[in-house]
Design a protein around this motif. Structure first.
Motif, PDB file in Angstrom:
ATOM      1  N   ALA A 296      30.198  25.332   6.375  1.00  0.00           N
ATOM      2  CA  ALA A 296      30.699  25.812   7.668  1.00  0.00           C
ATOM      3  C   ALA A 296      32.045  25.170   7.960  1.00  0.00           C
ATOM      4  CB  ALA A 296      29.703  25.479   8.787  1.00  0.00           C
ATOM      5  N   THR A 297      32.780  25.785   8.877  1.00  0.00           N
ATOM      6  CA  THR A 297      33.985  25.154   9.419  1.00  0.00           C
ATOM      7  C   THR A 297      34.069  25.527  10.896  1.00  0.00           C
ATOM      8  OG1 THR A 297      36.375  24.803   9.134  1.00  0.00           O
ATOM      9  CG2 THR A 297      35.570  27.052   8.864  1.00  0.00           C
ATOM     10  N   VAL A 298      34.709  24.677  11.680  1.00  0.00           N
ATOM     11  CA  VAL A 298      34.856  24.926  13.118  1.00  0.00           C
ATOM     12  C   VAL A 298      36.328  25.202  13.416  1.00  0.00           C
ATOM     13  CG1 VAL A 298      32.798  23.667  13.834  1.00  0.00           C
ATOM     14  CG2 VAL A 298      34.923  22.420  13.525  1.00  0.00           C
ATOM     15  N   THR A 299      36.582  26.186  14.248  1.00  0.00           N
ATOM     16  CA  THR A 299      37.948  26.689  14.397  1.00  0.00           C
ATOM     17  C   THR A 299      38.829  25.853  15.307  1.00  0.00           C
ATOM     18  OG1 THR A 299      37.314  28.175  16.207  1.00  0.00           O
ATOM     19  CG2 THR A 299      37.202  29.059  13.962  1.00  0.00           C
ATOM     20  N   TYR A 300      40.099  25.863  14.958  1.00  0.00           N
ATOM     21  CA  TYR A 300      41.189  25.328  15.779  1.00  0.00           C
ATOM     22  C   TYR A 300      42.364  26.223  15.428  1.00  0.00           C
ATOM     23  CZ  TYR A 300      43.746  21.747  18.377  1.00  0.00           C
ATOM     24  OH  TYR A 300      44.483  21.060  19.323  1.00  0.00           O
ATOM     25  N   SER A 301      42.367  27.425  16.030  1.00  0.00           N
ATOM     26  CA  SER A 301      43.177  28.517  15.511  1.00  0.00           C
ATOM     27  C   SER A 301      44.663  28.407  15.835  1.00  0.00           C
ATOM     28  CB  SER A 301      42.664  29.850  16.053  1.00  0.00           C
ATOM     29  OG  SER A 301      43.463  30.910  15.584  1.00  0.00           O
ATOM     30  N   PRO A 302      45.529  28.605  14.812  1.00  0.00           N
ATOM     31  CA  PRO A 302      46.975  28.645  15.062  1.00  0.00           C
ATOM     32  C   PRO A 302      47.408  29.898  15.814  1.00  0.00           C
ATOM     33  CG  PRO A 302      46.515  29.147  12.771  1.00  0.00           C
ATOM     34  CD  PRO A 302      45.216  28.721  13.373  1.00  0.00           C
ATOM     35  N   SER A 303      46.463  30.783  16.154  1.00  0.00           N
ATOM     36  CA  SER A 303      46.779  31.928  17.003  1.00  0.00           C
ATOM     37  C   SER A 303      47.304  31.486  18.360  1.00  0.00           C
ATOM     38  CB  SER A 303      45.539  32.805  17.194  1.00  0.00           C
ATOM     39  OG  SER A 303      44.530  32.098  17.896  1.00  0.00           O
ATOM     40  N   MET A 304      47.096  30.209  18.700  1.00  0.00           N
ATOM     41  CA  MET A 304      47.603  29.700  19.973  1.00  0.00           C
ATOM     42  C   MET A 304      49.127  29.838  20.065  1.00  0.00           C
ATOM     43  SD  MET A 304      47.248  25.535  19.462  1.00  0.00           S
ATOM     44  CE  MET A 304      45.532  25.577  18.955  1.00  0.00           C
ATOM     45  N   SER A 332      47.176  26.028  32.532  1.00  0.00           N
ATOM     46  CA  SER A 332      46.508  25.417  31.388  1.00  0.00           C
ATOM     47  C   SER A 332      45.498  26.388  30.794  1.00  0.00           C
ATOM     48  CB  SER A 332      45.793  24.132  31.826  1.00  0.00           C
ATOM     49  OG  SER A 332      45.116  23.531  30.748  1.00  0.00           O
ATOM     50  N   ILE A 333      45.535  26.544  29.471  1.00  0.00           N
ATOM     51  CA  ILE A 333      44.589  27.417  28.771  1.00  0.00           C
ATOM     52  C   ILE A 333      44.090  26.688  27.531  1.00  0.00           C
ATOM     53  CG2 ILE A 333      44.277  29.598  27.538  1.00  0.00           C
ATOM     54  CD1 ILE A 333      46.523  30.759  29.281  1.00  0.00           C
ATOM     55  N   THR A 334      42.768  26.548  27.423  1.00  0.00           N
ATOM     56  CA  THR A 334      42.157  25.858  26.296  1.00  0.00           C
ATOM     57  C   THR A 334      41.350  26.838  25.461  1.00  0.00           C
ATOM     58  OG1 THR A 334      41.959  23.832  27.619  1.00  0.00           O
ATOM     59  CG2 THR A 334      40.656  23.958  25.600  1.00  0.00           C
ATOM     60  N   LEU A 335      41.622  26.875  24.167  1.00  0.00           N
ATOM     61  CA  LEU A 335      40.880  27.753  23.269  1.00  0.00           C
ATOM     62  C   LEU A 335      39.505  27.173  22.978  1.00  0.00           C
ATOM     63  CD1 LEU A 335      43.970  28.410  22.745  1.00  0.00           C
ATOM     64  CD2 LEU A 335      43.261  29.077  20.448  1.00  0.00           C
ATOM     65  N   ALA A 336      38.538  28.041  22.767  1.00  0.00           N
ATOM     66  CA  ALA A 336      37.204  27.598  22.374  1.00  0.00           C
ATOM     67  C   ALA A 336      37.152  27.392  20.856  1.00  0.00           C
ATOM     68  CB  ALA A 336      36.157  28.626  22.793  1.00  0.00           C
ATOM     69  N   SER A 337      36.232  26.541  20.410  1.00  0.00           N
ATOM     70  CA  SER A 337      36.058  26.299  18.983  1.00  0.00           C
ATOM     71  C   SER A 337      34.783  26.980  18.516  1.00  0.00           C
ATOM     72  CB  SER A 337      35.977  24.796  18.690  1.00  0.00           C
ATOM     73  OG  SER A 337      35.871  24.563  17.307  1.00  0.00           O
ATOM     74  N   ALA A 338      34.938  27.933  17.601  1.00  0.00           N
ATOM     75  CA  ALA A 338      33.791  28.664  17.064  1.00  0.00           C
ATOM     76  C   ALA A 338      33.332  28.039  15.755  1.00  0.00           C
ATOM     77  CB  ALA A 338      34.168  30.124  16.830  1.00  0.00           C
ATOM     78  N   THR A 339      32.079  28.253  15.413  1.00  0.00           N
ATOM     79  CA  THR A 339      31.520  27.758  14.160  1.00  0.00           C
ATOM     80  C   THR A 339      31.406  28.916  13.172  1.00  0.00           C
ATOM     81  OG1 THR A 339      30.232  26.086  15.348  1.00  0.00           O
ATOM     82  CG2 THR A 339      29.574  26.575  13.081  1.00  0.00           C
ATOM     83  N   ILE A 340      32.058  28.773  12.033  1.00  0.00           N
ATOM     84  CA  ILE A 340      32.070  29.816  11.005  1.00  0.00           C
ATOM     85  C   ILE A 340      31.108  29.433   9.887  1.00  0.00           C
ATOM     86  CG2 ILE A 340      33.490  31.069   9.341  1.00  0.00           C
ATOM     87  CD1 ILE A 340      35.915  30.396  11.086  1.00  0.00           C
ATOM     88  N   THR A 341      30.169  30.318   9.605  1.00  0.00           N
ATOM     89  CA  THR A 341      29.187  30.106   8.551  1.00  0.00           C
ATOM     90  C   THR A 341      29.209  31.311   7.600  1.00  0.00           C
ATOM     91  OG1 THR A 341      27.388  31.217   9.740  1.00  0.00           O
ATOM     92  CG2 THR A 341      27.720  28.859  10.189  1.00  0.00           C
ATOM     93  N   ARG A 342      28.382  31.280   6.590  1.00  0.00           N
ATOM     94  CA  ARG A 342      28.323  32.399   5.649  1.00  0.00           C
ATOM     95  C   ARG A 342      27.950  33.698   6.366  1.00  0.00           C
ATOM     96  NH1 ARG A 342      24.452  33.085   0.290  1.00  0.00           N
ATOM     97  NH2 ARG A 342      25.765  34.591  -0.791  1.00  0.00           N
ATOM     98  N   GLU A 343      27.165  33.585   7.435  1.00  0.00           N
ATOM     99  CA  GLU A 343      26.689  34.772   8.145  1.00  0.00           C
ATOM    100  C   GLU A 343      27.797  35.496   8.902  1.00  0.00           C
ATOM    101  OE1 GLU A 343      23.588  32.653   6.656  1.00  0.00           O
ATOM    102  OE2 GLU A 343      25.019  31.802   8.097  1.00  0.00           O
ATOM    103  N   ASN A 344      28.814  34.786   9.380  1.00  0.00           N
ATOM    104  CA  ASN A 344      29.859  35.446  10.177  1.00  0.00           C
ATOM    105  C   ASN A 344      31.257  35.300   9.591  1.00  0.00           C
ATOM    106  OD1 ASN A 344      30.467  32.801  10.719  1.00  0.00           O
ATOM    107  ND2 ASN A 344      30.114  32.901  12.936  1.00  0.00           N
ATOM    108  N   VAL A 345      31.360  34.735   8.397  1.00  0.00           N
ATOM    109  CA  VAL A 345      32.678  34.429   7.840  1.00  0.00           C
ATOM    110  C   VAL A 345      33.524  35.677   7.623  1.00  0.00           C
ATOM    111  CG1 VAL A 345      31.900  34.427   5.420  1.00  0.00           C
ATOM    112  CG2 VAL A 345      33.905  33.085   6.084  1.00  0.00           C
TER     113      VAL A 345
END
Length: 355
Positions: A296-304, A332-345
């Motif tokens: 798994a990995t948890v997001t910190y997206s450069p889409s910001m 102020s706007i804070t992005l959420a961190s999603a969890t990416i697994t094999r099921e949703n990758v």
């Protein structure tokens, strides 16, 4: 780093959406009562102010960020330019990226002297760049502070960035749930952090530690690297040598995760599973293949960076976000961190940046 149809909150250039004029739906919440308003109560309705994507007053947006010697930073610069290119009313004016604080200050001062209409700044160091943010704001140039925050709100008009604490918490909950489901008692959980003197690293570690505590677990061996593949490989080799058995590991950063995985493979270790951090395409392909310890990995997206440009445009044009009742862009706007697994990758892979 053309967009496929993805869940609205995840689109690379659209998570702020209708409000930013890039075609998704915002998920911004406010403090409200759980009760319906009584008859005659003042209710704020979002004004039908038109589409933010429609052309407005031509503006020039200056952009400054560290040198793109890291996959995530490279994606920040690429996303900012790609977003600016979507708007015919925006002239994008980046300065040379640099990892030298003095040079970054001088570059931003050049943009101030050029009287750009807005600035987007991802500082090498928020504290050391605060003064130049103040200079811009005092000169009447609104600053969108990206990710690494300035010391004073007087140095920026709006801040947008990732949730470092939430990133650690997401990793901790994934590991905690998996170990609890497997019935593992007293697990040994390793942590490969980033740069320890950065506040973001402290926040990520705090979120990780606090989440694990809710399962009765604690962080075991911990090493700090430097957000590079070389550093990740070096410290992980040392950590593995000192820890003959592990049950789980969290690595803060998928760029340094290339080295972390290399060290794990060289040591021939596979008795544990690992969670990454940030959401690189490399990490997601590993997760999809399911052929390594990375699960798994948890997001910190450069889409910001894309959204920072969209915000800068609206602020410079004196516009608000038309899906919101307020007439001003939020501070102020804070992005959420999603969890990416094999099921949703598969849903997240198009958002990944190359390490």
């Amino acid at each position: 780093m053309s967009e496929p149809l993805l869940p609205a909150r995840l689109r690379r250039r659209g998570f702020l959406a209708g409000a930013l004029g890039v075609g998704a739906t915002a998920a911004l919440t406010a403090c409200t009562s759980n009760e319906a308003p009584s008859s005659g109560a003042n209710v704020a309705a979002a004004p039908a102010a038109g589409n933010n994507a429609e052309s407005g007053t031509p503006v020039t947006i200056g952009f400054s960020a560290p040198a793109a010697d890291h996959g995530w930073i490279a994606a920040i610069a690429n996303n900012a330019k790609a977003q600016a290119d979507q708007y015919p009313d925006v002239t994008f004016k980046p300065v040379n990226p640099t990892n030298d604080v003095t040079q970054q200050i001088a570059a931003v001062q050049t943009l101030i002297n050029d009287r750009v209409n807005a600035l987007v700044i991802l500082p090498n160091d928020g504290s050391q760049l605060t003064s130049v943010g103040r200079q811009a704001m005092d000169a009447g140039i609104p600053v969108i502070n990206l990710d690494r925050i300035f010391d004073s709100p007087l140095a920026y008009r709006a801040w947008i960035g990732g949730d470092n604490y939430g990133m650690g918490a997401s990793a901790g909950h994934y590991i905690g749930e998996r170990l609890r489901t497997a019935g593992v008692a007293n697990p040994i959980i390793a942590e490969v952090a980033g740069i320890d003197n950065l506040p973001l690293t402290e926040q990520r570690s705090a979120g990780f530690r606090d989440a694990l505590q809710t399962y009765g677990f604690a962080v075991g061996p911990r090493q700090a690297a430097d957000f590079t593949a070389q550093g990740g490989q070096r410290v992980t080799a040392n950590l593995l040598q000192a820890a003959p058995r592990l049950d789980a590991m969290w690595n803060h950063d998928d760029d340094q995760g290339i080295g972390v995985l290399a060290a794990i493979n060289q040591a021939g270790r596979n008795e544990f599973f690992m969670v990454g951090g940030a959401g690189s395409a490399n990490a997601m392909r590993e997760i999809q293949a399911d052929s390594s310890v990375l699960k798994a990995t948890v997001t910190y997206s450069p889409s910001m960076a894309s959204s920072a440009i969209a915000l800068a445009r609206l602020v410079a044009q004196g516009r608000g976000m038309n899906d919101l009742a307020e007439r001003e862009v939020p501070a102020s706007i804070t992005l959420a961190s999603a969890t990416i697994t094999r099921e949703n990758v598969a849903d997240y892979l198009p958002l990944g940046f190359e390490s």
